[in-house]
Design a protein around this motif. Structure first.
Motif, PDB file in Angstrom:
ATOM      1  N   PRO A 107       0.822  -1.213   0.000  1.00 29.06           N
ATOM      2  CA  PRO A 107       0.000   0.000   0.000  1.00 29.06           C
ATOM      3  C   PRO A 107       0.858   1.265   0.000  1.00 29.06           C
ATOM      4  O   PRO A 107       1.766   1.420   0.820  1.00 29.06           O
ATOM      5  CB  PRO A 107      -0.813  -0.135   1.298  1.00 29.06           C
ATOM      6  N   HIS A 108       0.552   2.150  -0.941  1.00 30.61           N
ATOM      7  CA  HIS A 108       1.329   3.374  -1.100  1.00 30.61           C
ATOM      8  C   HIS A 108       0.464   4.448  -1.733  1.00 30.61           C
ATOM      9  O   HIS A 108      -0.672   4.191  -2.152  1.00 30.61           O
ATOM     10  CB  HIS A 108       2.580   3.121  -1.951  1.00 30.61           C
ATOM     11  N   PHE A 128      -7.809   0.123  -4.178  1.00 32.10           N
ATOM     12  CA  PHE A 128      -7.520   1.430  -3.578  1.00 32.10           C
ATOM     13  C   PHE A 128      -8.618   1.771  -2.591  1.00 32.10           C
ATOM     14  O   PHE A 128      -9.730   1.233  -2.648  1.00 32.10           O
ATOM     15  CB  PHE A 128      -7.367   2.530  -4.642  1.00 32.10           C
ATOM     16  N   LEU A 138     -13.208   0.549   0.117  1.00 36.70           N
ATOM     17  CA  LEU A 138     -12.196  -0.198  -0.627  1.00 36.70           C
ATOM     18  C   LEU A 138     -12.781  -0.679  -1.947  1.00 36.70           C
ATOM     19  O   LEU A 138     -13.812  -1.345  -1.987  1.00 36.70           O
ATOM     20  CB  LEU A 138     -11.724  -1.394   0.199  1.00 36.70           C
ATOM     21  N   THR A 140     -11.768  -3.073  -5.095  1.00 39.28           N
ATOM     22  CA  THR A 140     -10.798  -4.098  -5.480  1.00 39.28           C
ATOM     23  C   THR A 140     -11.247  -4.802  -6.754  1.00 39.28           C
ATOM     24  O   THR A 140     -12.432  -4.821  -7.101  1.00 39.28           O
ATOM     25  CB  THR A 140     -10.621  -5.154  -4.378  1.00 39.28           C
ATOM     26  N   ILE A 156      -4.598   5.641  -1.288  1.00 35.20           N
ATOM     27  CA  ILE A 156      -3.804   4.449  -0.986  1.00 35.20           C
ATOM     28  C   ILE A 156      -4.204   3.320  -1.925  1.00 35.20           C
ATOM     29  O   ILE A 156      -5.387   3.031  -2.091  1.00 35.20           O
ATOM     30  CB  ILE A 156      -4.020   4.017   0.473  1.00 35.20           C
ATOM     31  N   HIS A 157      -3.197   2.663  -2.532  1.00 32.71           N
ATOM     32  CA  HIS A 157      -3.492   1.550  -3.430  1.00 32.71           C
ATOM     33  C   HIS A 157      -2.359   0.529  -3.380  1.00 32.71           C
ATOM     34  O   HIS A 157      -1.296   0.778  -2.805  1.00 32.71           O
ATOM     35  CB  HIS A 157      -3.715   2.043  -4.863  1.00 32.71           C
ATOM     36  N   TYR A 158      -2.609  -0.642  -3.978  1.00 35.10           N
ATOM     37  CA  TYR A 158      -1.652  -1.754  -3.905  1.00 35.10           C
ATOM     38  C   TYR A 158      -1.897  -2.710  -5.060  1.00 35.10           C
ATOM     39  O   TYR A 158      -2.945  -2.654  -5.744  1.00 35.10           O
ATOM     40  CB  TYR A 158      -1.805  -2.518  -2.574  1.00 35.10           C
ATOM     41  N   THR A 182       5.220   5.073   0.678  1.00 30.16           N
ATOM     42  CA  THR A 182       4.860   3.717   1.068  1.00 30.16           C
ATOM     43  C   THR A 182       4.411   3.767   2.525  1.00 30.16           C
ATOM     44  O   THR A 182       5.178   4.166   3.404  1.00 30.16           O
ATOM     45  CB  THR A 182       6.043   2.751   0.899  1.00 30.16           C
TER      46      THR A 182
END
Length: 222
Positions: A107-108, A128, A138, A140, A156-158, A182
């Motif tokens: 997550p960053h 995110f 969220l 996804t 924030i996302h990953y 991050t």
């Protein structure tokens, strides 16, 4: 004629009222009054366009897979303005994302840009989280080869490889210098460390856990 002049004045007033400053291209840029001080601009100085050559617009490092032999089992190869000077003033950047099986890009945040991700190989679980005003919702999705997903600016996302094979994706970013924050590295790996009392109250955990997390060596996959 008076009506026309009035409309022109209103249009000019409106355009002035809604004008905005250019987006910053680094984290901060302090104003100085001393003209003899070191000069630093919002971005990079420009080469004389008459001296440009084809190699100024060329970047070859995406040819090679990134080394995913690390704690995150992932590697992000970036082509921002520092690595690819030809991007200067173009408001765009790219990154290559390589994942070993079950590798994670943690997550960053990119606080200056929008990111669009396209999967070239493998299967990625991406997501995110919205802002507090939208109840930290969220979003996804599981992406397969050829799928595209967009991450709005500043959220924030990953990306997580959920397959048993390697995965490859490319990200397109709407700033020449996106940078990133991050989350875990920033919160627990800052220098000097954030006061333990701040984090225990904010995260509602005991100080032993915070001390443990701050003692870890937080890895950057960029």
């Amino acid at each position: 004629m008076k009506l026309f002049q009035t409309l022109v004045l209103l249009a000019l007033a409106s355009s002035c009222a809604f004008a905005s400053d250019p987006s910053p291209l680094q984290d901060f840029c302090f104003a100085v009054n001393d003209l003899n001080s070191v000069m630093f601009v919002n971005g990079k100085f420009c080469k004389d366009p008459k001296l440009a050559i084809a190699d100024d617009f060329f970047f070859s490092k995406f040819r090679y897979p990134g080394n995913t032999s690390n704690l995150l089992s992932s590697k992000v190869t970036i082509a921002f303005v520092d690595q690819f000077p030809g991007l200067n003033t173009l408001s765009i950047a790219m990154a290559r994302l390589d994942f070993a099986p079950y590798g994670l890009n943690p997550p960053h945040i990119h606080h200056r840009d929008i990111e669009m991700l396209v999967v070239m190989e493998g299967t990625l679980h991406v997501g995110f989280v919205t802002s507090n005003q939208l109840n930290n919702t969220l979003f996804t999705k599981v992406l397969s080869k050829g799928d595209v997903f967009v991450f709005p600016q500043g959220l924030i996302h990953y990306q997580l490889n959920i397959g048993q094979t390697t995965a490859l994706a490319f990200a397109f970013l709407s700033s020449q210098n996106p940078r990133l924050i991050t989350i875990a590295n920033t919160v627990f790996g800052s220098k000097p460390p954030i006061n333990v009392d701040v984090l225990t109250k904010a995260l509602q955990v005991d100080d032993n856990l915070i001390n443990y997390l701050q003692e870890q060596k937080w890895f950057e996959n960029h």
